[in-house]
Design an enzyme around this catalytic site. Structure first.
Site, PDB file in Angstrom:
ATOM      1  CD  GLN A   1     -14.336  -8.545 -23.895  1.00  0.00           C
ATOM      2  OE1 GLN A   1     -14.993  -8.277 -24.895  1.00  0.00           O
ATOM      3  NE2 GLN A   1     -13.025  -8.392 -23.829  1.00  0.00           N
TER       4      GLN A   1
ATOM      5  CG  HIS B   1     -10.518 -13.432 -21.886  1.00  0.00           C
ATOM      6  ND1 HIS B   1     -10.804 -12.079 -21.903  1.00  0.00           N
ATOM      7  CD2 HIS B   1     -11.588 -14.023 -21.324  1.00  0.00           C
ATOM      8  CE1 HIS B   1     -11.996 -11.881 -21.364  1.00  0.00           C
ATOM      9  NE2 HIS B   1     -12.498 -13.048 -21.003  1.00  0.00           N
TER      10      HIS B   1
HETATM   11  P1  AMP Z   1     -15.125 -12.747 -19.421  1.00  0.00           P
HETATM   12  O1  AMP Z   1     -16.428 -12.694 -18.674  1.00  0.00           O
HETATM   13  O2  AMP Z   1     -15.225 -13.480 -20.725  1.00  0.00           O
HETATM   14  O3  AMP Z   1     -14.502 -11.381 -19.553  1.00  0.00           O
HETATM   15  O4  AMP Z   1     -14.180 -13.637 -18.556  1.00  0.00           O
HETATM   16  C1  AMP Z   1     -13.283 -13.126 -17.616  1.00  0.00           C
HETATM   17  C2  AMP Z   1     -12.798 -14.285 -16.812  1.00  0.00           C
HETATM   18  O5  AMP Z   1     -11.639 -13.877 -16.113  1.00  0.00           O
HETATM   19  C3  AMP Z   1     -13.800 -14.779 -15.764  1.00  0.00           C
HETATM   20  O6  AMP Z   1     -14.070 -16.158 -16.004  1.00  0.00           O
HETATM   21  C4  AMP Z   1     -13.070 -14.564 -14.448  1.00  0.00           C
HETATM   22  O7  AMP Z   1     -13.330 -15.569 -13.504  1.00  0.00           O
HETATM   23  C5  AMP Z   1     -11.618 -14.542 -14.885  1.00  0.00           C
HETATM   24  N1  AMP Z   1     -10.690 -13.802 -14.037  1.00  0.00           N
HETATM   25  C6  AMP Z   1     -10.805 -12.523 -13.629  1.00  0.00           C
HETATM   26  N2  AMP Z   1      -9.730 -12.157 -12.894  1.00  0.00           N
HETATM   27  C7  AMP Z   1      -8.922 -13.244 -12.854  1.00  0.00           C
HETATM   28  C8  AMP Z   1      -7.652 -13.504 -12.261  1.00  0.00           C
HETATM   29  N3  AMP Z   1      -6.999 -12.583 -11.539  1.00  0.00           N
HETATM   30  N4  AMP Z   1      -7.106 -14.739 -12.416  1.00  0.00           N
HETATM   31  C9  AMP Z   1      -7.764 -15.679 -13.132  1.00  0.00           C
HETATM   32  N5  AMP Z   1      -8.950 -15.490 -13.725  1.00  0.00           N
HETATM   33  C10 AMP Z   1      -9.535 -14.297 -13.574  1.00  0.00           C
END
Ligand code: AMP
Length: 117
Positions: free
Chosen positions: A97, A103
């Site tokens: 995360q 999410h």
């Molecule tokens: P996690 O590693 O589970 O916290 O996933 C976070 C996710 O958010 C990653 O897959 C990123 O690519 C995505 N992410 C981060 N910033 C954005 C953004 N501004 N718009 C869309 N996705 C994002």
């Protein structure tokens, strides 16, 4: 409230950061991941700033249910429902995360291995 002010997904929810939004209501938001790990990679986030699974309160049960309903709706609307899809929650830094706002990753469009990496 500093967390909420700086939270990237709260900023997306408030329209302060652009995103390709697929669904938004008063409880949940669905948008395409900026760095997709599959041909389909959608994020489902609660509008309420909930950092992770441990921060979910009893009062949030409806929001959590709505996150899963939103995933199903996206699968239907993007027409990948019958192809299979994977839902992932990376809970905590050791689990991957990066964004401290709960999410659900919705992934589809390719085969997925098990165990996950
Ligand atoms: P996690 O590693 O589970 O916290 O996933 C976070 C996710 O958010 C990653 O897959 C990123 O690519 C995505 N992410 C981060 N910033 C954005 C953004 N501004 N718009 C869309 N996705 C994002």
């Amino acid at each position: 409230m500093a967390d909420v002010e700086e939270c990237v997904f709260c900023k997306v929810a408030r329209g302060k950061i652009p995103a390709y939004i697929l669904h938004k209501d008063e409880h949940v938001l669905a948008f395409h991941d900026i760095n997709p790990q599959a041909p389909v990679h959608v994020l489902i986030v609660p509008i309420k700033h909930i950092t992770d699974l441990e921060a979910i309160g009893a009062e949030d049960a409806d929001i959590v249910a709505r996150m899963f309903q939103a995933a199903r709706k996206v699968a239907q609307e993007l027409r990948f429902e019958s192809n299979g899809y994977r839902l992932v929650i990376n809970n905590g830094r050791p689990a991957g995360q990066i964004v401290p706002h709960l999410h659900l990753h919705v992934l589809s469009g390719r085969s997925f291995g098990w165990p996950p990496g």
